[in-house]
Design an enzyme around this catalytic site. Structure first.
Site: not given
Ligand code: TYM
Length: 347
Positions: A123, A206, A209
């Site tokens: 990032k 990947k 969004k």
């Molecule tokens: P975030 O918001 O990027 O994504 C949320 C969840 O979606 C999954 N994900 C995907 N899975 C498969 N293929 C993809 N292309 C894809 N894009 C996103 C992510 O793996 C995630 O499970 N850091 C985290 C948010 C967070 C979190 C937490 C998660 C903050 N605190 C505590 C679990 C526990 C994040 O940025 O996810």
């Protein structure tokens, strides 16, 4: 790393996971996370799900859009099957234990650990002097999200694995430093055919969004026509589908579509490739588009219906936050005691 003081089995099973409301929900979020959140809830496990708005502001968010996206993500969760009476559903900033424990973990985590986080490096890119301090500290706040509830399991997509490993390191170090078996050593739960959904424009990247190209992803708000068009235009090669997954080894775009089909249909990728062995993309893509529309349209429709009553969404998030706070606050109070803070204020 040193060994855990005790095994995590001493903690009752509790699931926590989160999604950033930093844009609309994508098919990657749905298949990699949300669909599996619903499954865990339906298995009868205690489930806590959070819209991590404080994580979202580690990169710039327009305040009006952030509020809108948080409500929309909440609507997406409910439309996909999260029942706010069976799961706890809330937004992070309404439960201050996250930020408070996050600070304590900033003092537990080591600079070296944070510097190894690949998501930060991706990032920040070449711009690392100019990104927010919050983006760097982000994984310590994520550990706090999980451990404020002593969560034992965290369903996530593949990209979050390293952050969960850091959460485990923080828990271990805290337990060892303070000689208490206080935090569980949380397990990541990375399951299913779509733990890493790739961009429809580039099967080596990947689906995200934040990708500038809307064609690269399916949004949960896309209508049926848009979904069908995006799958029809998805990048593929000219070869027909092989009869085994082995044959897709060097064909990431094709492999991605097979995985998406499998995850949407609750099939294994092996079963999908057997069914479509020898098929051209001219046959497979429309079948995939039909399947995606059949599975996603009911969610999209319900989401837009829920979005007509934002006050009700806010009410649900507020109620979830009260229930979350009731779990996290006593845990945080114990943490303050353990680290040696005076707790004499009358409340
Ligand atoms: P975030 O918001 O990027 O994504 C949320 C969840 O979606 C999954 N994900 C995907 N899975 C498969 N293929 C993809 N292309 C894809 N894009 C996103 C992510 O793996 C995630 O499970 N850091 C985290 C948010 C967070 C979190 C937490 C998660 C903050 N605190 C505590 C679990 C526990 C994040 O940025 O996810």
């Amino acid at each position: 790393m040193s060994e855990p003081v005790q095994t995590p089995q001493t903690f009752p099973t509790r699931i926590f996971s989160g999604i950033q409301p930093s844009g609309g929900l994508t098919l990657g979020n749905y298949l990699g996370a949300l669909k599996r959140f619903v499954q865990k809830q339906d298995e009868g496990i205690e489930t806590i799900y959070c819209l991590v708005d404080m994580h979202a502001i580690t990169t710039w968010q327009d305040p009006i859009k952030l509020r809108q996206q948080t409500r929309e993500a909440a609507a997406g969760f409910i439309a996909a099957g999260i029942d706010p009476t069976r799961s706890i559903l809330f937004n992070q900033s309404q439960v201050s234990a996250h930020a408070e424990l996050g600070w304590i973990f900033n003092c537990v985590a080591r600079m070296g650990w944070m510097s190894r986080m690949t998501q930060f490096k991706d990032k920040a890119g070449k711009n690392s002097e100019n990104v927010s301090l919050g983006l760097y500290a982000y994984p310590a706040l994520m550990a706090a999200d999980i451990l404020a509830y002593k969560a034992t399991h965290v369903p996530v997509g593949e990209d979050q694995k390293q952050h969960i490993e850091l959460t485990r390191d923080i828990a271990l170090k805290f337990n060892n430093d303070y000689k208490e078996n206080f935090f569980p050593i949380t397990e990541p739960v990375i399951e299913g055919a779509a733990t890493r959904v790739m961009s429809l424009r580039d099967g080596t990247k990947k689906m995200s969004k934040s990708d500038p190209s809307d064609q690269s992803r399916i949004n949960l708000t896309d209508d049926a026509d848009t979904i069908a068009k995006k799958f029809r235009k998805a990048k593929t090669d000219a070869e027909p589908l092989p009869d085994s997954l082995e044959g897709l080894k060097d064909r990431p775009d094709a492999r991605n579509l097979i995985n998406i089909y499998a995850a949407l249909a609750d099939m294994t990728p092996e079963a999908v490739i057997t069914e479509y062995a020898g098929a051209q993309f001219g046959t497979f893509k429309p079948a995939l588009a039909d399947l995606a529309v059949a599975k996603l349209s009911p969610i999209t429709t319900k989401m837009s219906h829920l979005m007509q009553d934002p006050a009700e969404i806010d009410r649900i998030l507020g109620e979830g936050a009260s229930r979350a706070d009731a779990i996290a606050r006593p845990i945080l109070d114990q943490v303050y005691d353990i680290v040696g803070m005076i707790r004499s204020r009358q409340v």
